[in-house]
Design a protein around this motif. Structure first.
Motif, short mmCIF file in Angstrom:
data_model
loop_
_atom_site.label_atom_id
_atom_site.label_comp_id
_atom_site.label_asym_id
_atom_site.label_seq_id
_atom_site.Cartn_x
_atom_site.Cartn_y
_atom_site.Cartn_z
N SER A 159 13.06 -13.57 8.68
CA SER A 159 12.47 -12.82 7.58
C SER A 159 11.83 -11.54 8.09
O SER A 159 11.95 -10.48 7.46
N THR A 216 16.63 -16.82 -2.16
CA THR A 216 16.72 -16.98 -0.71
C THR A 216 15.65 -17.96 -0.22
O THR A 216 15.92 -18.87 0.57
N LEU A 217 14.44 -17.78 -0.74
CA LEU A 217 13.34 -18.65 -0.36
C LEU A 217 13.65 -20.10 -0.74
O LEU A 217 13.45 -21.03 0.05
N MET A 259 19.69 -14.05 7.76
CA MET A 259 18.55 -13.25 7.36
C MET A 259 18.84 -11.77 7.54
O MET A 259 18.41 -10.94 6.74
#
Lengths: 613, 417
Positions: free
Chosen positions: B59, B21-22, B401
Motif C-alpha cells: 500500500s 481493494t481493502l 499493489m
C-alpha cells in the motif's frame, strides 16, 4: 477534457471497454455455474469424500489362536515380530527429502558393521511408496530387537520409517509334530484367486498345511477396526469414538488330541535320517494321539525373515527325502502282511476258513500256481489260520485268497477303513488307498495294457498290490480289535475361545461299519495275540510287560533288490483296546525287527512302563 | 455513473475502488489465517501476519506511485524495460533458488525478488507506451514489428525459466493491448482463431469436429468481411487449418511435466494420489463446502492439511470449503466490481496511454483470477498462478499493489493534466 477530434476514437474505446467487461461477466458466470454444480448438484458425493478423507479405518489384526495338546501343553503360540516399514504418507514429499531418508537408511549399519538394508530392495520399496499410500511397505522383516533399537536411534533422520509389531507363529518344540501342525505364511497369489479364500486380502498370514490350514478360519478370529481422524500426513490425531469401532476377536484356541509325551517318545524313536511314519490312534473314538512323519521340517523357518526363510525353504523343498510330505497320511504303501488280517477275517466271516481248517498243501517254502512258483519267506508246514498269522505264512494265504475271492476280501477291508475313500482326517492332504479287484485293476491299468488274472490273487491276498496309508493301517488294526465301528480319525478335541470357554467339541463319528461276527473277532484277536506273545511270533519284539498287545508285522516289497518296507501295526490291550499304533519304516527291512521296537516304545510310554536295565 | 459521491467522476481518487481493494485484502488475510492457523508459531512468524506486512508495504508503494507524473512514467519506460530484461537474464543464468523445480528467484537477503513479477509491470508500461504512440492495424503489418519484438524477448526469457503460466500473462497483456490500440473485434477473433482451432480439434469427437468446421466458416466469413491484404487472408486460413491438424504435433513438443499436467487435468481421478491429488483434493474441499460452507475455521480438508499448498495457489479451495457457494459468489462479485472500477478509470480520459495501462493492469488481474479459480475447480490444468489479494506470497502481493497504484495513478494524474 475530451478533444473533438478524439470523439470517435473515445466512443470506440468505450465500446471496447464494454465488450471487455461483458467478456469478463460471461467468464465469471461460467465459473459460478461450475461452482454451483460442485457445491450444490454434487454436494453429497463431495461431502462424503471429504468425510472419508478425514476419517480413516485402521484394521486391528486379531491374535491367532494357539494349539494345545490334550493335556493343555502349548504346542503352537505366537511371538511378537518387529517389522521396519515405510509409510508413504509420512515420507517427505520432496524428492530431496526422500533421497536423504534413502541414503540415511542405506548407511545404517548393525553392530557387526554390516549394512542393514541393501540398495536394491530399498529402491524397490521407495518405488512402491509412490503408488501404495495407505499401507506401510515393509523394508526389514522380522527385525531383531537390536536392529529395532538402531532404527529408533536414527528416527529423527528417518521421517516415514516406522517399526510395526506383528504377531508371528512360534513352534516351541521345533520339528515336533511339524506335519500335523503345519505352518503359516503370507497368502500366495494363487490362493487369493481361489473361492475359499475370498475374504482374505493380500499380505494376510494364513495357515499352510496341517492343522494351521484346516482350522485357519477358527484360528484367525475376527479382525477389529477402529476409526481414527487423521491429517494428510496420515498421522492419527484422535480416535473417533462410537463410530463403527470394533475390538478384534482373538482366534479360537485348539485343544488337539495329540499327547505331547507320547509324541515326543514317537519322535525320538524314529531317527530324523530315516524315512518313515508312525500313527498312534485311540480306536474307541478316533483321536490321534501321535503322528510322526520323518524326515521332519521345522515350521519356525516360515516365520523368519525372507532371506532365511528362502534358505530354509530351499533346503526342505529340494531334499530328495521329501520332508514336506506328511507320510502318515499322504504316504501310500503296500499293506504287506498286515493285510493277512483282512484276508483271514474275510475267510472267517464268509465261512471259508475256520479255526481248525488246514489246507492240503503245506508250506514247503513256496506254492506252485499254474506255471508260477510263488515263494514263502520260510517253510512253515501245515498251519491253521491263527498259526499262519503268527508265522505270517504266505502259502496258507495264497490258498485262502484263491478260495475267498478278492471281492469278499476287499469288502471286509473296506468295512475297517481301507480302500479308496479317505477317512476324512482333519488335516489337508490325506491320500486314499486302493483295494484292487478285477474291475478296478483293469480300469486302472488299461493304459499299460495289463489285464486281471487270477494269479494276481496270490499277491493281493498277502497284501502286495494294494495301497494303504499308515493312518488307514492304524485305523484297521484298531477297529479290528474294538469291533465297534471305525471312528473318523481326528486331531481336534475342542475349540476354546480366549477366555477358555469350550466353543466346539468334537463329536466322534462312525465312518465305516467296522463290525464282524463275534467268532471272527475272537479268532483274529487270538491270532494277533499270538504274533506278539507266542513263541515264534513275528512280532515278539513289540511285547510289553503285563499288557496284552496284539499286532501284525509286514515287510512290503516295493522294488527288487531293495530292503522291504517295515510295517508294524499293533493294538493294546487286546481285551479292551485303548491304542492302536501303525509304524512304517521305508526300505528298512523286516517289519518285526525294525518297526516292532519303535511301536513298543510308544506303547511302553502310553502304559507308563519303563524298561528295567 | 453518478449514483453516489464516491463514484463521482470528478474525484481524483476512486474511493469505491480503494474500498474494494481493502475488502479483498481483508478476505485474503482471513483466508490465509484459516488455512495455516494450525501451525503453532509466534504471531510474527505466521503467514497471515507476514501477509499483512506485505500488504502494508504494498500500500505504501502504491501510495507513492499515485504521485508519479505521467511524463515521468513515460520517461521510465526504457530503463525499466532494460532492467527487467537484465534481471530475467540474471535469474536464468546466474541465480536461481530452486523452488518447485524451477529457478525463478533472486535472493536479495531480506526478500526474494521474482524478476518475472517485475517484468510483468515493466512490460505493461513499455507496451502501453509504444502502442499509445503507434496504433496497430492489420492493414499495416509493419506496425506489429516493434510490439512483437518488445513482446518476444521477455516472453522467451520467462518461458525459458520455465514458467509457462507467467509467459501466458504476457500474451494476455499484449492481446488486450492490441484490442485497445486499433484492432477491431473481428481482428481479435481472427487472432484468437488458431488457438480455438487447436482446442476444438484436439478432441476427435464429432461435436468438436463440427465446432471446428463452424470456426473455419466464421474465419472465412470474417476474412471476407474485413478485406484484409491477400497475404494475411491466406495466412490466417493456412494457420487455422494447420493448427487444427498440428495440435497433436504440438502435443508432442510439450514438456513431459506439462503433458502430465494436461493428462491429469483431463482426468484427475486417473492418479488421485499423484498428479491429480491437488485437483481432486481441491474439488473435494470446494464441493464439500456446499452452499453455505462449513464455517470459518471448520474446514476439515484444510485444517487437517489434506489440501496441498492451501495458503498459496489453492486458497480458493479454502474459501470454497469454509464459506461455500455464497462465499465464492461474494468474492467473484468483489472481483467483478474491482475490474469494473479499474476499467472505468480509462473512460474518464482520452489519453490512449491511460487506457492501455488501466486495461493492461486489469487484464493481469483478470488472467490470474480466471486461471487460478478455473484450476482449483478443475476447469484448467494446474499452473502456478496465484489469486490476486487472496493467495499468500510477498512478490505477488507487491505486484498487485503496484498495479492498483498504477490504476489509481492514472486517475489521479489524468485529472492533473
Amino acid at each position: 477534457m475530451f478533444n473533438k477530434s478524439d470523439n470517435e476514437s473515445v466512443q470506440n474505446r468505450n465500446w471496447n471497454v464494454l465488450v471487455y467487461m461483458t467478456a469478463v461477466f460471461v467468464l465469471f458466470v461460467i465459473l459460478l455455474f461450475r461452482l454451483y454444480s460442485l457445491q450444490h448438484t454434487h454436494y453429497d458425493e463431495n461431502f462424503q469424500r471429504s468425510e472419508n478423507n478425514r476419517l480413516r479405518r485402521v484394521e486391528l489384526v486379531a491374535e491367532r489362536g494357539f494349539i494345545y495338546d490334550r493335556n493343555g501343553e502349548i504346542l503352537v503360540r505366537n511371538r511378537p515380530s518387529y517389522q521396519i516399514a515405510l509409510q508413504a504418507l509420512n515420507l517427505p514429499r520432496k524428492k530431496a527429502g526422500r533421497d536423504s531418508v534413502f541414503n540415511a537408511l542405506l548407511h545404517i549399519v548393525d553392530k557387526d558393521g554390516k549394512r542393514m538394508f541393501d540398495s536394491l530392495s530399498l529402491d524397490t520399496a521407495f518405488q512402491r511408496t509412490r503408488w501404495i499410500k495407505n499401507r506401510s511397505i515393509r523394508i526389514l522383516e522380522d527385525a531383531s530387537p537390536e536392529q529395532v533399537s538402531i532404527i529408533e536411534e536414527h528416527s529423527e533422520k528417518l521421517p516415514g520409517v516406522v517399526t510395526l509389531i506383528e504377531s508371528r507363529r512360534a513352534y516351541p518344540y521345533g520339528t515336533l509334530a511339524s506335519h500335523v501342525l503345519g505352518y503359516t505364511s503370507e497368502i500366495s497369489e494363487e490362493q487369493l484367486k481361489l473361492p475359499e479364500y475370498e475374504n482374505y486380502s493380500q499380505g494376510d498370514r494364513i495357515g499352510q498345511k496341517g492343522l494351521e490350514q484346516f482350522y485357519d478360519q477358527e484360528f484367525r478370529g475376527t479382525n477389529g477396526v477402529k476409526v481414527v481422524e487423521v491429517n494428510a500426513s496420515g498421522r492419527e490425531i484422535s480416535q473417533v469414538k462410537g463410530v463403527d469401532s470394533k475390538a478384534p476377536i482373538p482366534g479360537l484356541h485348539l485343544v488337539s488330541t495329540i499327547d505331547l509325551k507320547l509324541q515326543k517318545v514317537a519322535e525320538e524313536a524314529i531317527p530324523d535320517t530315516a524315512r518313515g511314519a508312525l500313527v498312534a490312534i485311540d480306536p474307541r473314538n478316533g483321536e490321534i494321539l501321535a503322528m510322526v512323519s520323518s524326515p521332519r521340517l521345522d515350521p519356525n523357518i516360515f516365520s523368519l525373515k525372507k532371506r532365511e526363510r528362502n534358505k530354509g525353504w530351499a533346503q526342505v523343498a529340494l531334499d530328495s527325502l521329501r520332508p514336506l510330505t506328511n507320510r502318515a497320511i499322504s504316504g501310500t504303501y503296500p499293506p504287506a502282511s498286515v493285510f493277512k488280517l483282512v484276508t483271514a477275517g474275510a475267510g472267517l466271516e464268509y465261512g471259508v476258513l475256520s479255526e481248525f481248517k488246514h489246507y492240503p498243501k503245506s508250506c514247503t517254502g513256496g506254492f506252485q500256481y499254474g506255471a508260477r512258483y510263488q515263494k514263502c519267506w520260510g517253510s512253515h508246514g501245515n498251519l491253521n489260520v491263527v498259526n499262519a498269522i503268527r508265522l505270517s505264512c504266505d502259502v496258507f494265504f495264497y490258498q485262502a485268497g484263491l478260495d475267498i475271492d478278492m471281492t469278499r476280501i476287499n469288502e471286509f477291508g473296506r468295512r475297517f477303513g481301507l480302500g479308496e475313500k479317505p477317512l476324512g482326517v482333519d488335516i489337508p492332504g490325506e491320500k486314499a488307498g486302493w483295494l484292487p479287484d478285477s474291475v478296478s485293476f483293469n480300469l486302472r491299468n488299461k493304459r499299460l495294457g495289463w489285464r486281471w488274472a487270477r494269479g494276481l490273487i496270490l499277491n493281493l491276498s498277502i497284501g502286495q498290490g494294494q495301497i494303504v496309508t499308515p493312518l488307514q493301517q492304524a485305523v484297521l488294526v484298531g477297529s479290528l480289535a474294538t469291533n465297534k465301528g471305525v471312528y473318523r480319525p481326528h486331531f481336534m478335541k475342542e475349540l476354546r475361545d480366549s477366555e477358555g470357554n469350550v466353543v466346539r467339541k468334537y463329536e466322534p463319528e462312525i465312518v465305516r461299519s467296522g463290525k464282524m461276527k463275534e467268532s471272527t473277532h475272537r479268532i483274529l484277536m487270538a491270532a494277533m495275540d499270538s504274533v506278539v506273545n507266542h513263541p515264534g511270533g513275528t512280532g515278539k519284539r513289540g511285547r510289553v510287560p503285563d499288557i496284552r498287545v496284539g499286532a501284525k508285522t509286514g515287510s512290503g516289497e516295493w522294488k527288487k533288490g531293495e530292503k522291504t518296507h517295515a510295517w508294524y501295526a499293533a493294538v493294546a490291550p487286546l481285551d479292551n483296546p485303548e491304542i492302536a499304533v501303525a509304524v512304517i519304516m521305508e526300505a528298512a527291512g523286516g517289519g518285526g525287527a525294525v518297526s516292532g521296537p519303535i511301536a513298543r516304545k510308544v506303547l511302553m510310554a502310553y502304559f507308563g512302563k519303563e524298561d528295567k536295565k | 455513473m453518478s449514483s453516489g459521491r464516491f463514484l463521482d467522476k470528478s474525484l481524483k481518487v476512486d474511493w469505491f475502488f480503494l474500498f474494494l481493494t481493502l475488502c479483498l485484502m481483508v478476505c485474503g488475510v482471513l483466508l490465509v489465517y484459516s488455512a495455516t492457523n494450525n501451525e503453532k508459531v509466534v504471531f510474527y512468524e505466521t503467514f497471515w501476519f507476514r501477509q499483512i506486512i506485505y500488504f502494508v508495504c504494498g500500500s505504501a508503494i502504491a501510495a507513492g506511485i499515485v504521485f508519479l507524473r505521467l511524463d515521468w512514467l513515460k520517461r521510465m519506460v526504457v530503463p525499466m524495460y532494460v532492467a527487467a530484461l537484465i534481471l530475467l537474464v540474471v535469474v536464468l543464468f546466474f541465480a536461481g533458488d530452486v523452488v518447485k523445480g524451477a529457478g525463478r528467484w533472486i535472493d536479495l537477503g531480506i526478500f526474494k525478488l521474482q524478476p518475472s513479477e517485475f517484468a510483468k509491470i515493466a512490460y505493461l508500461l513499455t507496451i502501453s507506451y509504444w502502442l499509445s504512440r503507434h496504433p496497430v492495424s492489420l492493414f499495416k503489418l509493419k506496425s506489429f514489428v516493434v510490439p512483437m519484438l518488445l513482446f518476444i524477448v521477455p516472453f522467451a526469457l520467462v518461458l525459458k525459466q520455465p514458467d509457462l503460466s507467467t509467459a501466458l500473462v504476457f500474451i494476455a497483456v499484449t492481446y488486450v493491448g492490441f484490442f485497445f490500440a486499433g484492432l477491431t473485434l473481428t481482428d481479435m477473433f481472427l487472432l484468437a482463431s488458431p488457438l480455438l482451432s487447436v482446442l476444438f480439434s484436439h478432441s476427435q469427437t464429432t461435436m468438436f469436429q463440427v465446432l471446428w468446421g463452424l470456426l473455419i466458416c466464421a474465419v472465412v466469413f470474417s476474412l471476407v468481411r474485413r478485406r484484409l491484404p491477400k497475404i494475411l487472408t491466406v495466412l490466417f486460413l493456412v494457420v487455422n487449418i494447420f493448427a487444427g491438424y498440428a495440435s497433436s504435433m504440438a502435443w508432442n513438443m510439450l514438456q513431459p511435466h506439462q503433458q502430465k499436467r494436461v493428462n491429469t487435468f483431463l482426468d484427475p481421478m486417473s492418479d488421485p494420489l499423484g498428479d491429480g491429488y491437488q485437483v481432486l483434493q481441491s474439488l473435494t474441499a470446494i464441493g464439500s463446502g456446499g452452499l453455505k460452507g462449513k464455517g470459518f475455521g471448520h474446514g476439515t480438508q484444510t485444517n487437517l492439511a489434506f489440501l496441498p499448498e492451501e495458503h498459496t495457489d489453492f486458497i480458493f479451495s479454502v474459501l470454497g470449503e469454509q464459506f461455500g457457494f455464497m462465499g465464492c459468489a461474494v468474492i467473484l462479485v468483489l472481483y467483478f466490481l474491482f475490474l469494473w472500477r479499474a476499467t472505468s478509470t480509462c473512460k474518464l480520459f482520452s489519453d490512449p496511454f491511460i487506457t492501455l495501462i488501466t486495461m493492461g493492469a486489469s487484464t493481469i488481474f483478470l488472467f490470474h483470477i480466471l486461471v487460478n479459480i478455473a484450476m482449483t475447480i478443475g476447469l484448467m490444468p494446474v499452473t502456478g498462478l496465484p489469486l490476486p489479494f487472496l493467495s499468500y506470497g510477498g512478490s505477488f502481493a507487491l505486484t498487485c499493489m503496484v498495479l492498483v497504484g498504477a490504476i489509481l495513478c492514472m486517475r489521479f494524474q489524468g485529472h492533473r493534466q
